[in-house]
Design an enzyme around this catalytic site. Structure first.
Site, PDB file in Angstrom:
ATOM      1  N   ASP A 150      -7.463   5.348   9.111  1.00  0.00           N
ATOM      2  CA  ASP A 150      -7.167   4.168   8.286  1.00  0.00           C
ATOM      3  C   ASP A 150      -8.452   3.547   7.741  1.00  0.00           C
ATOM      4  O   ASP A 150      -8.500   3.086   6.595  1.00  0.00           O
ATOM      5  CB  ASP A 150      -6.397   3.131   9.103  1.00  0.00           C
ATOM      6  N   HIS A 179      -1.282   1.769  13.840  1.00  0.00           N
ATOM      7  CA  HIS A 179      -1.590   2.979  13.073  1.00  0.00           C
ATOM      8  C   HIS A 179      -0.306   3.564  12.483  1.00  0.00           C
ATOM      9  O   HIS A 179      -0.012   4.745  12.632  1.00  0.00           O
ATOM     10  CB  HIS A 179      -2.281   4.003  13.977  1.00  0.00           C
TER      11      HIS A 179
END
Length: 336
Positions: A150, A179
């Protein structure tokens, strides 16, 4: 002497991840485990001239524990990859695999750093924690959910939006929360270098950027047209994060600040984070300082603008059930 073990080494993430670890000069022994093809991957990598000596293991004859024995760091991309139409949360079918690997780690290398890539990270990291607790070997400072892809995506996408794609590596954008989808909280207001106000204040542009960071994995799943999910970018992100841990623990590097999905009980700073986010979550991707023992310090979330406060509320709402799903999971693990 540093031994690294990759569990799921023959998969789409595992093979490039193993290659990158073979090239890491800090790794002197590389152990590869998978249910199939681990021996072939090990033989292939063993021809590369680098310090790491490579060995492959399969399930027969207690292969998992043999692969893991005395490992200093274990990186886990094992599991079923995403297919079109699936979210990361749909991958809870990986829970049994994670529970089984956690049991093997508890026996073979209880003091290893454990880096969990297997999705859904929001739930699989709590599963690892619970299994290790039951085995009496849990150290929250050494269990790290790898949300680093990310951060990599945020840097890349921000650089593209500001018109400087070649400078992607120079952009540092904290990404907290979880996530998966809406749990991913990119703190664009804290970007260094800063993002121009004309982008931050343009709701359409900002929403599009946030959405791409949160759901960038869907781009890859769609583009691969049923042939897999993000493997190469995840391998690079996993190897990069593993290197941060290795340098902090074995490379003599000064404390490094990164983001990872961790147990907020790992450090006193976790309680302060819970107050900042207004929720009693036990796991959260947060700013941490890495040191020789893993999580050395949990750092504050910091100031959020109004847009990020709204995103935080959505992330917290979705994270709670995902964490509970992992904590309450009762493994009847498949035989690996």
């Amino acid at each position: 002497m540093v031994k690294a073990c990759v569990c799921g080494a023959a998969g789409g993430i595992g093979q490039p991840l193993s290659l990158l670890l073979k090239l890491n000069p800090l790794v002197t022994e590389l152990s590869l485990y998978d249910v199939v093809n681990a021996l072939g991957v090990a033989a292939d990598l063993s021809h590369i001239a680098s310090p790491a000596q490579v060995t492959g293991y399969l399930p027969p004859d207690n292969g998992a524990e043999k692969a893991l024995k005395d490992s200093d760091i274990v990186i886990i991309p094992a599991g079923v990859p995403r297919k079109p139409g699936m979210t990361r949360d749909d991958l809870f079918i990986n829970a049994g695999i994670c529970a089984t690997l956690a049991q093997s780690i508890a026996k073979a290398c209880p003091k290893a750093f454990i880096l969990v890539i297997s999705n859904p990270v929001n739930s699989t990291v709590p599963i690892f924690a619970e299994v290790l607790k039951k085995a009496g070997v849990y150290d929250p400072k050494r269990l790290l959910g790898v949300s680093h892809l990310d951060i990599v995506r945020a840097s890349t996408f921000v650089a593209s939006v500001v018109g400087k794609p070649a400078d992607a590596a120079k952009y540092v954008v904290p990404v907290l929360g979880g996530h998966s989808g809406a749990t991913i909280l990119p703190l664009l207001s804290q970007s260094q270098p800063s993002i121009p106000s004309e982008i931050l204040n343009d709701k359409e542009k900002r929403d599009a950027l946030v959405n791409r960071i949160q759901f960038g994995g869907d781009e890859v799943v769609k583009a691969k047209d049923g042939a897999g999910s993000a493997t190469l970018s995840m391998a690079q992100a996993g190897a990069e994060f593993a290197e941060y841990v290795l340098k902090a623990a074995f490379g003599g590097e000064k404390v490094r600040t990164v983001q990872a999905y961790i147990d907020l009980g790992a450090d006193a700073g976790g309680a302060a984070v819970q107050k900042e986010i207004g929720a009693d979550l036990s796991f959260f991707s947060v700013n941490i300082q890495l040191g020789p023992g893993g999580v050395e310090k949990i750092l504050p979330v910091g100031d959020l603008d109004d847009s990020e406060k709204t995103l935080l509320e959505a992330a917290v709402k979705e994270l709670g059930p995902s964490i509970e799903k992992g904590v309450s999971f009762q493994p009847a693990p498949p035989k690996l």
